[in-house]
Design a protein around this motif. Structure first.
Motif, short mmCIF file in Angstrom:
data_model
loop_
_atom_site.label_atom_id
_atom_site.label_comp_id
_atom_site.label_asym_id
_atom_site.label_seq_id
_atom_site.Cartn_x
_atom_site.Cartn_y
_atom_site.Cartn_z
N VAL A 191 0.84 -1.20 0.00
CA VAL A 191 0.00 0.00 0.00
C VAL A 191 0.88 1.25 0.00
CG1 VAL A 191 -1.67 1.36 1.32
CG2 VAL A 191 -1.98 -1.11 1.08
N SER B 286 0.83 3.88 -2.99
CA SER B 286 0.47 5.25 -2.64
C SER B 286 1.50 6.24 -3.17
CB SER B 286 0.34 5.38 -1.13
OG SER B 286 -0.65 4.53 -0.62
N PHE C 170 -6.26 3.55 -7.85
CA PHE C 170 -6.55 2.97 -6.54
C PHE C 170 -7.59 1.86 -6.65
CE2 PHE C 170 -5.24 6.95 -3.93
CZ PHE C 170 -3.93 6.52 -3.98
N LYS D 64 -7.13 -1.96 -5.56
CA LYS D 64 -8.05 -2.49 -4.56
C LYS D 64 -8.61 -3.84 -5.00
CE LYS D 64 -12.15 -0.75 -4.39
NZ LYS D 64 -13.29 0.17 -4.25
N LEU E 154 -8.38 -5.29 -0.47
CA LEU E 154 -8.83 -4.12 0.28
C LEU E 154 -10.28 -3.82 -0.05
CD1 LEU E 154 -5.70 -1.87 -0.32
CD2 LEU E 154 -6.30 -3.01 1.82
N MET F 203 -10.30 2.41 -0.95
CA MET F 203 -9.10 3.24 -1.02
C MET F 203 -9.51 4.66 -1.43
SD MET F 203 -5.84 1.17 -2.60
CE MET F 203 -4.67 2.45 -2.06
N TYR G 229 -8.00 9.18 -0.75
CA TYR G 229 -6.88 9.98 -0.27
C TYR G 229 -7.34 11.38 0.14
CZ TYR G 229 -6.77 12.55 -4.75
OH TYR G 229 -7.07 13.33 -5.82
N ALA H 235 -6.53 3.18 3.15
CA ALA H 235 -6.93 1.89 2.58
C ALA H 235 -7.59 1.07 3.66
CB ALA H 235 -5.71 1.16 2.02
#
Length: 488
Positions: free
Chosen positions: A70, A74, A91, A95, A100, A103, A105, A171
């Motif tokens: 991750v 990122s 993302f 994912k 996950l 996700m 930001y 995440a």
């Protein structure tokens, strides 16, 4: 009269001998029964401790690997994109392959980009404010997601460009995904998995924990009366271990069933431990089988006992060998696992001190997800096994070959070899792996990216070498993959 007395005495003498023999046999049976039961119980406990330690380490390692991935994704996404749609699209792609559940930001201005329900959860638990105030990656305490209804962990990754914070990636990982981290091992056992808070002693079940269903929580304090330990202070020793040790094992009984619990602290979650519980009898039903034989074949006790003792020794030897092999080798490819590879390299560097010359190489299969999606997971496994075999053929005689994780391999060449020699080895591997035969598809083209670093020029220890080789591999991926770079 004397003859009758002699015969009577002799008859009674034989009777007493027979009775004595029966009594001795009964005593031997009872003693043997108790002794073997003790040996088998101790054996089961020892094997349970070995397995729980191995599986807990595997779960913790996979969780740490996920955090590292991750962090890597990122940094790549935020540092190479400025458009919100492009960032979220990448993302979403990651994912889908990582397990996950979400996700998104925060940008430079701490504006939220992601699902509004996710934002509501993060704000509700004060996690956004916490993330903004920190400069390092961290994993939150579990909380129940309003979207999935499951207990969830959030990984926050601050991304910086030089000394300026570009943004913060979040995440979400549902707790039931943690149980899947143990699925890559080859031990098919019904394991119970949970995470424990060492301060509150509350635990959240990742799988069903008896009367505690997956996705719910309970308290070790509440469950205390259900546990029966070998010693009077067993419960307190266990609690003290959870609070003060990084890892450990304990055994207990619950409802007259013996269990072994292994636990290990989660590196990026202070005060949280991942724990795995195994029922001891799931590892071996030796005692039950022996008891049945003992009851059914009393007349051939000693012969059966001898054969059984030999089988126990042989079985224990085979299982010990299998467990030892499992703890040092990657179960799919048969090469060293990450932990064993790291141990050998560190031992080599430490034993040679200032004369430790060597080369560490990261090898990454290009577009591995494509093989799984296009040709199926079984053919994806064939690709990994083929890569492992080819790397071993070229390098195992002059160093160590291991699987670092996923589709990434690592090689250490022990000794002072010229770059041209290693370049030649890599070229040979590239030729051999230009095509791989897959079931049902024939020969399929493959390639890899690789980065190398040398000791002691690029690093004097294992961690420094890994970082340098990883930087070289990153440059390869940035330049289009399918190449081999030395660290510059």
């Amino acid at each position: 009269m004397k003859d009758k007395l002699k015969k009577s005495f002799k008859r009674y003498q034989y009777r007493w001998v027979l009775i004595s023999y029966v009594i001795v046999c009964i005593l031997i049976v009872a003693s043997c029964f108790q002794h073997v039961r003790g040996l088998v119980d101790a054996y089961n406990k020892e094997q349970a401790e070995m397995v729980t330690s191995l599986l807990v380490e595997n779960i913790n390692s996979e969780l740490n690997n996920l955090v590292v991935q991750v962090e890597r994704v990122s940094n790549i996404v935020l540092l190479n994109n400025t458009d919100e749609k492009s960032i979220m699209r990448e993302f979403d792609s990651y994912k889908m392959i990582s397990g996950l559940s979400a996700m998104g930001y925060l940008d430079r201005k701490n504006e939220f980009h992601g699902d509004s329900s996710e934002k509501s959860d993060l704000v509700k638990h004060g996690l956004i404010a916490q993330a903004i105030s920190l400069d390092n990656t961290f994993i939150t305490d579990p909380y129940r997601s309003s979207i999935t209804g499951k207990y969830t962990l959030t990984i926050f990754v601050p991304v910086t460009d030089e000394n300026s914070k570009v943004g913060i990636v979040y995440a979400n990982l549902d707790l039931d995904e943690i149980a899947s981290f143990a699925s890559e091992n080859s031990i098919d056992l019904p394991a119970r998995i949970c995470i424990i808070n060492s301060k509150s002693l509350n635990y959240i079940a990742c799988t069903d924990m008896g009367d505690v269903p997956a996705g719910s929580w309970n308290s070790l304090m509440i469950k205390r009366e259900d546990f029966e330990f070998d010693s009077h202070n067993g419960y307190y020793d266990f609690m003290n271990g959870i609070r003060t040790q990084t890892s450990g094992n304990t055994s207990y009984k619950e409802a007259n069933v013996e269990y072994t619990l292994g636990y290990s602290s989660i590196e990026k979650m202070p005060n949280w431990y991942v724990a795995l519980v195994l029922e001891n009898d799931d590892l071996s039903d030796t005692f039950k089988r022996f008891r049945s034989i003992l009851y059914l074949y009393m007349t051939i006790l000693f012969a059966v006992s001898f054969v059984y003792a030999v089988s126990i020794i042989a079985k224990e030897w085979l299982q010990r060998r299998n467990f030892q092999k499992l703890s040092t080798l990657d179960t799919m490819t048969g090469i060293y696992n990450k932990r064993t590879f790291e141990m050998y390299v560190e031992e080599y560097i430490a034993s040679n001190k200032n004369k430790a010359f060597g080369t560490l190489i990261f090898v990454d299969v290009d577009d591995f997800k494509h093989y799984n999606d296009e040709y199926g997971h079984l053919n994806g496994d064939i690709v990994l096994k083929t890569f492992a075999k080819c790397l071993s053929e070229q390098f195992s005689s002059i160093g160590y070959v291991g699987r670092y994780g996923g589709d990434e391999f690592v090689v250490f060449v022990a000794g002072s070899y010229e770059r041209e020699y290693i370049d030649g080895k890599i070229n040979e591997i590239a030729k051999s792996l230009s095509n791989v035969e897959l079931e049902g598809f024939g020969m399929v083209p493959t390639s890899f990216s690789a980065g190398a670093a040398t000791c002691p020029v690029d690093g004097a220890n294992y961690d420094e070498l890994c970082n340098a080789a990883d930087e070289a591999l990153y440059e390869v991926k940035e330049s289009g993959k399918g190449k081999f770079y030395w660290h510059r």
